[in-house]
Scaffold this active site. Structure first.
Site, PDB file in Angstrom:
ATOM      1  N   HIS A  41     -43.107  17.301 -36.563  1.00 19.20           N
ATOM      2  CA  HIS A  41     -42.708  18.230 -37.625  1.00 19.20           C
ATOM      3  C   HIS A  41     -43.349  19.599 -37.396  1.00 19.20           C
ATOM      4  O   HIS A  41     -42.671  20.619 -37.417  1.00 19.20           O
ATOM      5  CB  HIS A  41     -43.137  17.700 -38.999  1.00 19.20           C
ATOM      6  CG  HIS A  41     -42.156  16.744 -39.617  1.00 19.20           C
ATOM      7  ND1 HIS A  41     -41.894  15.506 -39.104  1.00 19.20           N
ATOM      8  CD2 HIS A  41     -41.362  16.869 -40.731  1.00 19.20           C
ATOM      9  CE1 HIS A  41     -40.993  14.899 -39.866  1.00 19.20           C
ATOM     10  NE2 HIS A  41     -40.645  15.703 -40.851  1.00 19.20           N
ATOM     11  N   LYS A 105     -40.291   5.830 -45.716  1.00 20.05           N
ATOM     12  CA  LYS A 105     -40.673   4.849 -46.739  1.00 20.05           C
ATOM     13  C   LYS A 105     -41.715   5.449 -47.669  1.00 20.05           C
ATOM     14  O   LYS A 105     -42.430   6.387 -47.304  1.00 20.05           O
ATOM     15  CB  LYS A 105     -41.231   3.578 -46.107  1.00 20.05           C
ATOM     16  CG  LYS A 105     -42.626   3.740 -45.508  1.00 20.05           C
ATOM     17  CD  LYS A 105     -43.327   2.415 -45.368  1.00 20.05           C
ATOM     18  CE  LYS A 105     -44.639   2.526 -44.600  1.00 20.05           C
ATOM     19  NZ  LYS A 105     -45.826   2.563 -45.491  1.00 20.05           N
TER      20      LYS A 105
HETATM   21  S1  SF4 Z   1     -46.087  -3.199 -43.247  1.00 23.46           S
HETATM   22 FE1  SF4 Z   1     -48.219  -2.529 -43.166  1.00 23.46          FE
HETATM   23  S2  SF4 Z   1     -48.565  -1.914 -41.067  1.00 23.46           S
HETATM   24 FE2  SF4 Z   1     -46.345  -2.005 -41.382  1.00 23.46          FE
HETATM   25  S3  SF4 Z   1     -45.730   0.076 -41.980  1.00 23.46           S
HETATM   26 FE3  SF4 Z   1     -46.163  -1.053 -43.865  1.00 23.46          FE
HETATM   27  S4  SF4 Z   1     -48.324  -0.587 -44.320  1.00 23.46           S
HETATM   28 FE4  SF4 Z   1     -47.957  -0.046 -42.174  1.00 23.46          FE
END
Ligand code: SF4
Lengths: 181, 289
Positions: A41, A105
Site C-alpha cells: 500500500h 477481514k
Molecule cells: S485464523 Fe488466526 S492465524 Fe489465521 S488469519 Fe485469523 S487470526 Fe491470523
C-alpha cells in the site's frame, strides 16, 4: 446478520457493478485478485502520488489483503489478513488507483468507508483463517510484483474461480455492518 | 555432541510435528467450531460453514488451514542437552518452512528484512519448562500463533484491590477492543499473577489445555466459566458478524505474585488454535494427539 443476496462477479468492475452491492450481500468472484498488504500500500501510494504508473493497473480491479503461501505458481493457502492495518493508507489507494473492490477481514474504519462512498468501491470480507478453501478456489499465480518485499508482502496476482463467500460489510453508500467502525 | 546425521533425523521429526500442527486442527477445537455452527444463523452461520469445511479440507489435503502459519512457540521439557534441542528445533522449523510449506513470517523488527527461513535471533520461541522430566525423554508442546491473535493480546498490571472483578473487566475489555480482528470465535487464554512476563507466558500456556478439560483449581475453573459466558454476551460472533458465540472457551493459568501487584495477561487466540504435543523416548518419536 441475515443471509444476503448472492452475486457472481468478474474482477474487471465498473462503478455500476459495485454500486449495486449492499451490506449483507454475498459475492463470489471469478477473475484475478491482487494481493496487497501494509508495505505494498505504502509503495503504491508513493508511486501514484509521484504521478507515475504502477507496474500493474488497478483501475476497476480487486485487491486482496492477503499474504499467501505460494509454491512456484501453486497457491497453497491464501486467506485474508486483518484489514485494519491498512486503514491509514486505504482511502488514498482507493482514490489514486481506481480500484473497485477490497477483500479482507475484520472490517475497516471511517476513512475507507468515506472513500468507498465517494469513489464507488466496496469492501468485502472473506472468512478469516479459511486459507485452504481459498486455495481450492484459486487457479494459480499469474504474475508477481515487488518480490523484494518478502513473500508475505509482495503483490501476487492470483487467478480465482467462484472465490467466496465474500460478505459485503462496507458498501458504496456509506453503510457498514459494524456501526462502531 | 551428537552427529549432524542425528540432528537432521530429529529435525525431520520436528518438521513432521509442525506439519500436523498446521494442517490438522485438534478435535476438541473442531468440536467447538461445530457447536458454534449449530448455534448461529444468517451470514454468521455461512462463515462457520466455511470454517468447518476449511478444517476438513486442510486435513484431507494436508495443507495449512490458514496461510498465517504463525510464530512458532515451543514449550519443552528435558532433563539435559538444552542447546542441542534448540538446534534440532531450529533445523526442524527450517525444513518445515520448505516442506509443509510454512509462510516465511520471521523478520528483523527494525529493518523488517525477511530471510525466508522463519529463523532469526531468538526465533522460533523456545521455552524450557521448570517441571522435572525423566532422563532420556524430551517432550514438547507447540503452538502456532498468527499475528491477528497476537496483535490484540496484552499484559496489564492491575491494582491488587480490583480482585476478580478487575481481572474479568480487563479481559472483557481486551476482547471487546479486539472485535473481529482475531478471527472469532476465539479462545481466551488468561494468565494471572507472577510478574509481567510470567503472566504473559501463563496466558499462552493456558491455551495448551484442551477445551473439554476443566481447570483443576476451583477458583480458576470458576473464573473460566464466568469469563466464557460474559465474553459470549458481547455479541461479537463469528468474524464479528454478530451472534451467540464469540468464544469457544476461556483458559486460566495462575501463579502467586507480589503482595502489591496483580499482573493479568490476555492471550487472545483465533479459532485456528493450532497446538500439538510430541515426545522422544530414547530415539523413538511420537506425535501425541
Ligand atoms: S485464523 Fe488466526 S492465524 Fe489465521 S488469519 Fe485469523 S487470526 Fe491470523
Amino acid at each position: 446478520m441475515g443471509v444476503g443476496k448472492v452475486h457472481r462477479l468478474g474482477t474487471s468492475l465498473k462503478e455500476g457493478d459495485v454500486r449495486r452491492l449492499r451490506v449483507g450481500d454475498v459475492v463470489y468472484l471469478s477473475g484475478e485478485l491482487y494481493t496487497m498488504r501494509d508495505i505494498a500500500h505504502l509503495r503504491a501510494i508513493e508511486i501514484l502520488r509521484g504521478k507515475k504508473r504502477l507496474p500493474f493497473d488497478l483501475r476497476g480491479k480487486v485487491i486482496y489483503h492477503c499474504g499467501p503461501i505460494v509454491r512456484g505458481t501453486e497457491v497453497v493457502s491464501a486467506g485474508p489478513t486483518t484489514s485494519m492495518r491498512m486503514e491509514r493508507t486505504e482511502a488514498d489507494l482507493v482514490h489514486l488507483s481506481g480500484l473497485r473492490a477490497i477483500v479482507g477481514k475484520g472490517g475497516m474504519g471511517r476513512g475507507t468507508l468515506e472513500a468507498l462512498r465517494k469513489f464507488g468501491a466496496v469492501y468485502l470480507e472473506y472468512p478469516g483463517g479459511v486459507g485452504a478453501l481459498a486455495a481450492r478456489s484459486s487457479k494459480g499465480v499469474k504474475k508477481s510484483y515487488w518480490r523484494d518485499l518478502g513473500d508475505p508482502e509482495a503483490v501476487w496476482v492470483i487467478a480465482v474461480e467462484d472465490f467466496g463467500p465474500c460478505f459485503v460489510t462496507m458498501d458504496s453508500h456509506g453503510e457498514t455492518l459494524r456501526k462502531s467502525a | 555432541m551428537k552427529s549432524p546425521m542425528w540432528l537432521l533425523m530429529k529435525a525431520h521429526e520436528v518438521a513432521e510435528a509442525l506439519r500436523v500442527l498446521e494442517t490438522d486442527l485438534p478435535r476438541d477445537v473442531e468440536e467447538g467450531l461445530q457447536g458454534c455452527l449449530r448455534r448461529e444463523g444468517g451470514n454468521s452461520r455461512e462463515v462457520m460453514k466455511a470454517i468447518v469445511e476449511n478444517v476438513r479440507y486442510a486435513r484431507e489435503r494436508s495443507i495449512p488451514m490458514c496461510q498465517d502459519t504463525g510464530t512458532l512457540v515451543f514449550f519443552v521439557r528435558c532433563a539435559e542437552r538444552q542447546s542441542e534441542v534448540v538446534d534440532v528445533i531450529r533445523k526442524g522449523v527450517e525444513l518445515a518452512t520448505k516442506e509443509v510449506p510454512l509462510r516465511a513470517n520471521t523478520v528483523n523488527p527494525f529493518t523488517r528484512k525477511n530471510e525466508g527461513r522463519n529463523l532469526g535471533r531468538n526465533n522460533p520461541i523456545v521455552h524450557f519448562e521448570g517441571e522435572a522430566c525423566e532422563k532420556g525423554k524430551i517432550s514438547m508442546d507447540i503452538l502456532a500463533r498468527g499475528a491477528g491473535s497476537e496483535n490484540v493480546s496484552g499484559a496489564f498490571m492491575l491494582q491488587p484491590d480490583l480482585g476478580a472483578a478487575g481481572i474479568k473487566n480487563i479481559v472483557l475489555e481486551a476482547v471487546r477492543m479486539a472485535g473481529a480482528r482475531p478471527c472469532p470465535p476465539i479462545i481466551v487464554g488468561v494468565g494471572v499473577g507472577g510478574t509481567l512476563e510470567w503472566s504473559a507466558y501463563l496466558a499462552k500456556r493456558a491455551l495448551l489445555r484442551p477445551l473439554n478439560e476443566r481447570a483443576e483449581d476451583p477458583l480458576a475453573a470458576e473464573l473460566e466459566e464466568g469469563l466464557l459466558s460474559e465474553v459470549n454476551r458481547l455479541g461479537i460472533g463469528p468474524m464479528g458478524f454478530g451472534g451467540r458465540t464469540t468464544a469457544l472457551g476461556a483458559r486460566v493459568e495462575w501463579a502467586h505474585c507480589h503482595t502489591a501487584s496483580l499482573p493479568v495477561a490476555v492471550s487472545v487466540q483465533c479459532w485456528a488454535l493450532r497446538r500439538v504435543s510430541a515426545e522422544w523416548e530414547g530415539s523413538e518419536f511420537r506425535i501425541l494427539r
